[in-house]
Design an enzyme around this catalytic site. Structure first.
Site, mmCIF file in Angstrom:
data_model
loop_
_atom_site.group_PDB
_atom_site.id
_atom_site.type_symbol
_atom_site.label_atom_id
_atom_site.label_comp_id
_atom_site.label_asym_id
_atom_site.label_seq_id
_atom_site.Cartn_x
_atom_site.Cartn_y
_atom_site.Cartn_z
ATOM 1 N N SER A 142 0.867 -1.190 0.000
ATOM 2 C CA SER A 142 0.000 0.000 0.000
ATOM 3 C C SER A 142 0.898 1.231 0.000
ATOM 4 O O SER A 142 2.112 1.125 0.239
ATOM 5 C CB SER A 142 -0.845 -0.034 1.281
ATOM 6 O OG SER A 142 -1.409 1.230 1.568
ATOM 7 N N TYR A 155 -3.031 -0.972 10.064
ATOM 8 C CA TYR A 155 -2.936 -1.137 8.604
ATOM 9 C C TYR A 155 -1.522 -0.780 8.133
ATOM 10 O O TYR A 155 -0.894 -1.521 7.361
ATOM 11 C CB TYR A 155 -3.981 -0.249 7.931
ATOM 12 C CG TYR A 155 -4.118 -0.464 6.446
ATOM 13 C CD1 TYR A 155 -4.941 -1.461 5.941
ATOM 14 C CD2 TYR A 155 -3.435 0.351 5.530
ATOM 15 C CE1 TYR A 155 -5.077 -1.654 4.566
ATOM 16 C CE2 TYR A 155 -3.569 0.162 4.167
ATOM 17 C CZ TYR A 155 -4.393 -0.842 3.685
ATOM 18 O OH TYR A 155 -4.531 -1.023 2.329
HETATM 19 P P1 NDP Z 1 -11.888 -5.030 -1.128
HETATM 20 O O1 NDP Z 1 -12.548 -4.798 0.183
HETATM 21 O O2 NDP Z 1 -12.643 -4.814 -2.391
HETATM 22 O O3 NDP Z 1 -11.263 -6.494 -1.180
HETATM 23 C C1 NDP Z 1 -10.780 -7.144 -0.058
HETATM 24 C C2 NDP Z 1 -10.829 -8.614 -0.371
HETATM 25 O O4 NDP Z 1 -10.236 -9.360 0.689
HETATM 26 C C3 NDP Z 1 -12.240 -9.122 -0.533
HETATM 27 O O5 NDP Z 1 -12.275 -9.865 -1.731
HETATM 28 C C4 NDP Z 1 -12.462 -10.025 0.681
HETATM 29 O O6 NDP Z 1 -13.318 -11.111 0.315
HETATM 30 C C5 NDP Z 1 -11.044 -10.487 0.969
HETATM 31 N N1 NDP Z 1 -10.832 -10.866 2.358
HETATM 32 C C6 NDP Z 1 -10.881 -10.074 3.455
HETATM 33 N N2 NDP Z 1 -10.661 -10.801 4.562
HETATM 34 C C7 NDP Z 1 -10.459 -12.086 4.152
HETATM 35 C C8 NDP Z 1 -10.174 -13.307 4.830
HETATM 36 N N3 NDP Z 1 -10.067 -13.352 6.162
HETATM 37 N N4 NDP Z 1 -10.037 -14.435 4.096
HETATM 38 C C9 NDP Z 1 -10.156 -14.401 2.743
HETATM 39 N N5 NDP Z 1 -10.402 -13.270 2.052
HETATM 40 C C10 NDP Z 1 -10.557 -12.135 2.762
HETATM 41 O O7 NDP Z 1 -10.601 -4.095 -1.074
HETATM 42 P P2 NDP Z 1 -9.431 -3.751 -2.106
HETATM 43 O O8 NDP Z 1 -9.613 -4.452 -3.386
HETATM 44 O O9 NDP Z 1 -9.292 -2.298 -2.085
HETATM 45 O O10 NDP Z 1 -8.183 -4.356 -1.329
HETATM 46 C C11 NDP Z 1 -7.426 -5.452 -1.787
HETATM 47 C C12 NDP Z 1 -6.024 -5.324 -1.237
HETATM 48 O O11 NDP Z 1 -5.414 -4.148 -1.750
HETATM 49 C C13 NDP Z 1 -5.945 -5.216 0.281
HETATM 50 O O12 NDP Z 1 -4.808 -5.908 0.745
HETATM 51 C C14 NDP Z 1 -5.773 -3.724 0.491
HETATM 52 O O13 NDP Z 1 -5.150 -3.428 1.708
HETATM 53 C C15 NDP Z 1 -4.901 -3.373 -0.689
HETATM 54 N N6 NDP Z 1 -4.867 -1.972 -1.070
HETATM 55 C C16 NDP Z 1 -5.984 -1.330 -1.530
HETATM 56 C C17 NDP Z 1 -5.883 -0.010 -1.943
HETATM 57 C C18 NDP Z 1 -7.032 0.748 -2.515
HETATM 58 O O14 NDP Z 1 -6.889 1.949 -2.763
HETATM 59 N N7 NDP Z 1 -8.176 0.119 -2.753
HETATM 60 C C19 NDP Z 1 -4.632 0.726 -1.858
HETATM 61 C C20 NDP Z 1 -3.539 -0.050 -1.351
HETATM 62 C C21 NDP Z 1 -3.670 -1.348 -0.989
HETATM 63 P P3 NDP Z 1 -14.386 -11.785 1.330
HETATM 64 O O15 NDP Z 1 -14.970 -10.686 2.139
HETATM 65 O O16 NDP Z 1 -15.334 -12.493 0.427
HETATM 66 O O17 NDP Z 1 -13.555 -12.746 2.154
#
Ligand code: NDP
Length: 252
Positions: A142, A155
């Site tokens: 991130s 985070y």
């Molecule tokens: P979303 O909330 O759209 O996606 C998060 C995903 O993680 C979901 O698909 C969720 O699926 C899954 N998830 C969460 N907890 C669990 C778990 N315990 N087991 C399995 N799957 C899990 O967020 P983003 O797409 O934005 O984030 C994706 C990644 O990118 C993260 O690591 C985030 O920190 C990182 N990121 C995002 C940024 C942004 O601007 N969006 C910037 C920098 C980094 P489900 O709930 O079905 O399990």
């Protein structure tokens, strides 16, 4: 150089957001993709979308914070697809509070989901990579791997840790032909950041002002880096942390 035909990829959290953007890229380059997440309806929709694009996609329900669930994820992938070549450690979450208000269980939830999960999934994938003669791990960091934010102590710690975990695994596994890299996304429009926009005053304006590209990223902006880091094109790239941020990290 960018052909992923015959390769099998697990994308954690691949049922939406950045994970889905990366899954689209990998599938488009020919990989078979396993979507690993908890929400079965969202995962089924993602698999349907990828199949509609002509890709072979599977879903395996998995909680990446649970070591047994992660072991089952890798076993099921090997049962269904016969091999494993690519692991995208993307699942993540955030709880936006300053340190004085963050409870210990909230701290653990964020660290377990964002950082410990990458250790567990990588460790579980390692034997399959050895069998395949190599592998590719893509960890999602991130901007908070680089910068701090008052509302993100857990985070930021998890995303700083991801970069250091990436370097350690890259050093340990380079001789096994396993490349381990981190991607540091800028501000990408997803469920996670839609929630942030409603919780952090001024966030939208700050992102637009500070990002040289002058816009939020979209999930398809993450496809190209996923293909590069999963493909033979990056075979001599390991331990790197690559921003994909419209220039956010290059200016104050
Ligand atoms: P979303 O909330 O759209 O996606 C998060 C995903 O993680 C979901 O698909 C969720 O699926 C899954 N998830 C969460 N907890 C669990 C778990 N315990 N087991 C399995 N799957 C899990 O967020 P983003 O797409 O934005 O984030 C994706 C990644 O990118 C993260 O690591 C985030 O920190 C990182 N990121 C995002 C940024 C942004 O601007 N969006 C910037 C920098 C980094 P489900 O709930 O079905 O399990």
């Amino acid at each position: 150089m960018f052909d992923l035909k015959g390769r099998v990829a697990i994308v954690t959290g691949g049922n939406g957001g950045i994970g889905l953007g990366m899954a689209r890229g990998l599938a488009g380059a020919g990989a078979r993709v396993v979507i690993a997440a908890r929400n079965a309806d969202k995962s089924a929709a993602a698999v349907k979308e990828l199949a509609g694009r002509g890709a072979e996609a599977h879903t395996v329900a998995a909680d990446v914070t649970d070591e047994r669930s992660v072991a089952r994820l890798v076993e099921t992938t090997l049962d269904r697809c016969g091999r494993l070549d690519i692991l995208v450690n993307n699942a993540g979450t955030n709880i936006r509070k300053p340190a004085q208000d963050l409870a210990l269980d909230e701290w653990h939830r964020v660290l377990d989901t964002n950082l410990t999960s990458a250790f567990l999934c990588s460790k579980a994938a390692y034997p399959a990579f050895k069998t395949a003669g190599g592998g590719k791990i893509i960890n999602i960091g991130s901007m908070m791997s680089i910068f701090g934010a008052s509302f993100a102590p857990a985070y930021g710690a998890s995303k700083g840790g991801i970069v250091q975990l990436t370097k350690s695994m890259a050093a340990a596994w380079a001789r096994d032909n396993i490349q381990v890299n981190a991607v540091l996304p800028g501000w990408i429009d997803t469920d996670l950041t839609r929630q942030a926009r409603s919780q952090v005053a001024g966030l939208n304006d700050n992102v637009l002002r500070r990002t040289p590209a002058g816009r939020w990223g979209v999930i398809d902006d993450m496809a190209g880096i996923a293909v590069f880091l999963a493909a033979p094109a990056s075979d001599f790239v390991t331990g790197a942390a690559i921003p994909v941020d419209g220039g956010f990290s290059i200016q104050g």
